[in-house]
Every structure is written in C-alpha cells, then in structure tokens.
Enzyme design. Structure first.
Site, mmCIF file in Angstrom:
data_model
loop_
_atom_site.group_PDB
_atom_site.id
_atom_site.type_symbol
_atom_site.label_atom_id
_atom_site.label_comp_id
_atom_site.label_asym_id
_atom_site.label_seq_id
_atom_site.Cartn_x
_atom_site.Cartn_y
_atom_site.Cartn_z
ATOM 1 N N ASP A 1 0.830 -1.197 0.000
ATOM 2 C CA ASP A 1 0.000 0.000 0.000
ATOM 3 C C ASP A 1 0.870 1.254 0.000
ATOM 4 O O ASP A 1 2.072 1.182 0.270
ATOM 5 C CB ASP A 1 -0.958 0.007 1.210
ATOM 6 C CG ASP A 1 -0.284 -0.415 2.509
ATOM 7 O OD1 ASP A 1 0.953 -0.336 2.603
ATOM 8 O OD2 ASP A 1 -1.003 -0.810 3.437
ATOM 9 N N ASN B 1 -7.975 -2.570 14.089
ATOM 10 C CA ASN B 1 -9.377 -2.702 13.652
ATOM 11 C C ASN B 1 -9.556 -3.865 12.670
ATOM 12 O O ASN B 1 -10.602 -3.977 12.028
ATOM 13 C CB ASN B 1 -9.865 -1.392 13.021
ATOM 14 C CG ASN B 1 -9.088 -1.017 11.758
ATOM 15 O OD1 ASN B 1 -8.183 -1.753 11.336
ATOM 16 N ND2 ASN B 1 -9.434 0.116 11.164
ATOM 17 N N HIS C 1 -7.689 -4.408 9.964
ATOM 18 C CA HIS C 1 -7.351 -4.150 8.561
ATOM 19 C C HIS C 1 -6.103 -4.918 8.124
ATOM 20 O O HIS C 1 -5.238 -5.254 8.935
ATOM 21 C CB HIS C 1 -7.242 -2.648 8.248
ATOM 22 C CG HIS C 1 -6.019 -1.935 8.727
ATOM 23 N ND1 HIS C 1 -6.037 -0.610 9.095
ATOM 24 C CD2 HIS C 1 -4.729 -2.318 8.872
ATOM 25 C CE1 HIS C 1 -4.833 -0.224 9.438
ATOM 26 N NE2 HIS C 1 -4.017 -1.247 9.319
ATOM 27 N N GLU D 1 -9.745 -1.274 5.113
ATOM 28 C CA GLU D 1 -10.392 -0.985 6.390
ATOM 29 C C GLU D 1 -11.669 -1.827 6.528
ATOM 30 O O GLU D 1 -12.168 -2.377 5.537
ATOM 31 C CB GLU D 1 -10.739 0.508 6.442
ATOM 32 C CG GLU D 1 -9.530 1.442 6.314
ATOM 33 C CD GLU D 1 -8.722 1.593 7.611
ATOM 34 O OE1 GLU D 1 -8.637 0.631 8.405
ATOM 35 O OE2 GLU D 1 -8.168 2.690 7.813
HETATM 36 C C1 GLP Z 1 -0.677 -0.001 8.750
HETATM 37 C C2 GLP Z 1 -0.394 -0.612 7.370
HETATM 38 C C3 GLP Z 1 -0.451 -2.092 7.429
HETATM 39 C C4 GLP Z 1 0.197 -2.523 8.730
HETATM 40 C C5 GLP Z 1 -0.746 -2.206 9.838
HETATM 41 C C6 GLP Z 1 -0.212 -2.502 11.233
HETATM 42 O O1 GLP Z 1 -1.503 1.101 8.701
HETATM 43 N N1 GLP Z 1 -1.181 -0.153 6.268
HETATM 44 O O2 GLP Z 1 0.177 -2.656 6.315
HETATM 45 O O3 GLP Z 1 0.456 -3.888 8.715
HETATM 46 O O4 GLP Z 1 -1.227 -0.896 9.719
HETATM 47 O O5 GLP Z 1 0.815 -1.624 11.563
HETATM 48 P P1 GLP Z 1 1.752 -1.805 12.804
HETATM 49 O O6 GLP Z 1 2.637 -2.954 12.530
HETATM 50 O O7 GLP Z 1 2.518 -0.509 12.912
HETATM 51 O O8 GLP Z 1 0.884 -2.054 13.989
#
Ligand code: GLP
Length: 245
Positions: A68, A137, A139, A144
């Site tokens: 992304d 959440n 995702h 989302e």
């Molecule tokens: C982000 C990214 C995801 C990531 C997730 C968890 O917003 N878009 O690809 O895996 O949220 O992030 P984190 O590892 O910082 O908790």
C-alpha cells in the site's frame, strides 16, 4: 484455516518470519515477495539485513512489491511507504533497483495506477509470499473494515483510528494523508502464500476476530481464513484473546 503459530516473545516471531523468507529464497531465488510496512515489520527488515550482511541470504534474483501507499505523498517523502521500505531495507540489500516495484502515490489517476500495479504483479508471475501486519481494527494493507473481500487494488479512505495510529510517523503539525492506494483483499489472497506477523496486546482483539470470528467484511483479516496457505506468527501478548487451541 489460518495456521497460527504462537511464540512467547516478539523476537521469536521475527526470527521465524526471517527463517520463512530465507527458506523461500533458498528454494526459489527469483521469488516475488510482497512487503508490508509498520512497526511490527521493522525488526523483520533489520533481521533480514543482518542475515544478508552475514552472507546467509541474497535478494539478487528476487522481486519485491509493496502492499500500500499513501495517496498524494511523493516517494521522496520519508513517510511514503515505498520510501520507508527502500530506506529501511531494499537499498541495503543486493536487490537490483529495478526489481522493487513501487506504487506511485503521485500518479495522475489512482485507478490507472492501481491497474498498472496489478498488471506488474501478474507480469512477475504473481506473489510467492505476501507479508502482512494486522491493524487494531482488523485491517490488512489499508483495507479498512467494510472492504469487500473481492476488492482489487484501489484508492481507499483511511479511518480516523488508522490515521491516529500512523500519526507518530509524521512530523509534528503535518497532516496524515486521508487516502491511500492499497492492494485489495482479493489481490492479497492471490499470493501463493501469506505470512502475517502480529505482536503486542493491542492486537489481541483483532487477532481473535481474524482467526476465530466469522468471515465477513467487518473484519478484513477474516478473509485470510479462506486462503490455502496462510501462516500467522504471533507472540503471547497478541494471542491472549484466542479461545481454541
Ligand atoms: C498499517 C499498514 C499495514 C500494517 C498495519 C499494522 O496502517 N497499512 O500494512 O500492517 O497498519 O501496523 P503496525 O505494525 O505498525 O501495527
């Protein structure tokens, strides 16, 4: 069904994920790997770099994609996901520059950029291993809650929760982008194998819903239950909400 592998500590999760990537590259040096960003993945890239410097793994023939990208953030911006991956990982490996396929968050037309990226993935023969983190959440990527499980790469709106969580990556006073391009859930599910890394107590509820909850759009990660080769590596803190064994 998701193959859940529990470890006591986060560093063991990271070591197991690095082992999986090194095994894949030993078997298939030209493998296509889908990279994810986020705090969970950062120690994985550090560990892979350590192994690379020790001569244990080469990325010379591999290909990398990313999940992304923030919309309207130039790839020179330190917060752009492709910049982060390039700076944290790719540039310090032997992966040739042209073999890191980057999403352009500044493209003129988001739909055309999304379509172009999907074609790039197909032209590479598909993704062999897709790395994922998990949002609190539920995702995956920036899909989302509410994202259809048949979604393809597209422009999406980020929730207030996701933007707040990523706030710390941006300088004080800067606006966190409200939109992003993300691989869709169907795009992610086309990867031949999926490796999800989940650590920390803040992910416990999302992890439980993803693994043991119903497969529905309210929990994007629940779609992973329908993948034939999805492994989820988690630490004890993240696993504390799991009911079944
Ligand atoms: C982000 C990214 C995801 C990531 C997730 C968890 O917003 N878009 O690809 O895996 O949220 O992030 P984190 O590892 O910082 O908790």
């Amino acid at each position: 069904m998701i193959d859940v592998q529990r470890f006591d500590r986060a560093d063991q999760v990271i070591a197991a994920a690095a082992d999986a990537i090194c095994t894949l590259l030993a078997e298939k040096p030209e493998a296509a790997i889908g990279l994810a960003t986020g705090r969970t993945q950062e120690p994985l890239y550090a560990e892979l770099l350590r192994r690379h410097r020790a001569g244990e793994v080469s990325f010379r023939r591999a290909r990398c994609f990313h999940l992304d990208e923030y919309w309207r953030l130039p790839e020179t911006s330190p917060q752009s996901m492709s910049h982060t991956l390039q700076a944290q990982f790719v540039a310090a490996t032997d992966l040739p520059a042209g073999r890191f396929n980057r999403v352009n968050g500044m493209a003129a037309d988001p739909a055309a950029e999304a379509a172009r990226y999907e074609v790039e993935i197909r032209r590479a023969g598909g993704i062999d291993l897709q790395l994922l983190g998990l949002g609190t959440n539920g995702h995956i990527g920036f899909n989302e809650p509410g994202s259809p499980h048949n979604s393809r790469m597209r422009l999406v709106q980020l929730t207030a929760e996701t933007r707040a969580q990523n706030r710390d990556f941006f300088p004080h006073g800067a606006t966190v982008p409200a939109e992003a391009l993300t691989m869709g859930i169907a795009t992610i599910l086309e990867a031949r194998s999926i490796l999800v890394l989940v650590t920390g107590a803040s992910k416990a509820a999302a992890l439980q819903a993803a693994v043991e909850g119903p497969i529905n759009a309210a929990c994007p990660a629940s779609a992973l239950q329908s993948h034939a080769d999805c492994t989820l590596l988690c630490d004890a803190k993240a696993a504390q909400g799991l009911k079944g064994d």
